[in-house]
Design a protein around this motif. Structure first.
Motif, short mmCIF file in Angstrom:
data_model
loop_
_atom_site.label_atom_id
_atom_site.label_comp_id
_atom_site.label_asym_id
_atom_site.label_seq_id
_atom_site.Cartn_x
_atom_site.Cartn_y
_atom_site.Cartn_z
N UNK A 241 0.88 -1.17 0.00
CA UNK A 241 0.00 0.00 0.00
C UNK A 241 0.92 1.22 0.00
N UNK A 242 1.06 1.84 -1.16
CA UNK A 242 2.05 2.91 -1.32
C UNK A 242 1.80 4.07 -0.35
N UNK A 243 0.58 4.50 -0.20
CA UNK A 243 0.28 5.60 0.72
C UNK A 243 0.59 5.18 2.16
N UNK A 244 0.22 3.96 2.51
CA UNK A 244 0.53 3.44 3.84
C UNK A 244 2.02 3.37 4.09
N UNK A 245 2.77 2.95 3.07
CA UNK A 245 4.23 2.91 3.18
C UNK A 245 4.80 4.29 3.46
N UNK A 246 4.31 5.28 2.72
CA UNK A 246 4.80 6.65 2.90
C UNK A 246 4.49 7.17 4.31
N UNK A 247 3.31 6.83 4.81
CA UNK A 247 2.94 7.26 6.16
C UNK A 247 3.81 6.58 7.22
N UNK A 248 4.08 5.30 7.04
CA UNK A 248 4.96 4.60 7.98
C UNK A 248 6.38 5.16 7.94
#
Length: 68
Positions: free
Chosen positions: A22-29
């Motif tokens: 999940x690209x957006x999730x990765x960026x948030x993490x």
């Protein structure tokens, strides 16, 4: 630092690898990890600000594509 890849390499230096499909999730993490590294005094303020800007810009770009 200019790209998300550069941010990933910075985090990798500290043993952090983020991949959830999940690209957006990765960026948030990645941003959460950056904050913790900065709070811990492990990265310079300039690196922190640059990396955070890159991640937020990429997140906004992906979210705008999703809702367009």
């Amino acid at each position: 630092m200019e790209t998300v890849y550069d941010v990933m390499q910075l985090l990798k230096h500290f043993g952090t690898f983020v991949y959830t499909k999940n690209r957006v999730g990765d960026l948030q993490l990645m941003e959460i990890d950056l904050v913790e590294l900065y709070k811990g005094g492990l990265i310079e303020a300039q690196d922190f600000q640059s990396a955070r800007h890159i991640l937020r810009t990429e997140t906004k770009k992906l979210e705008s594509r999703r809702y367009s």
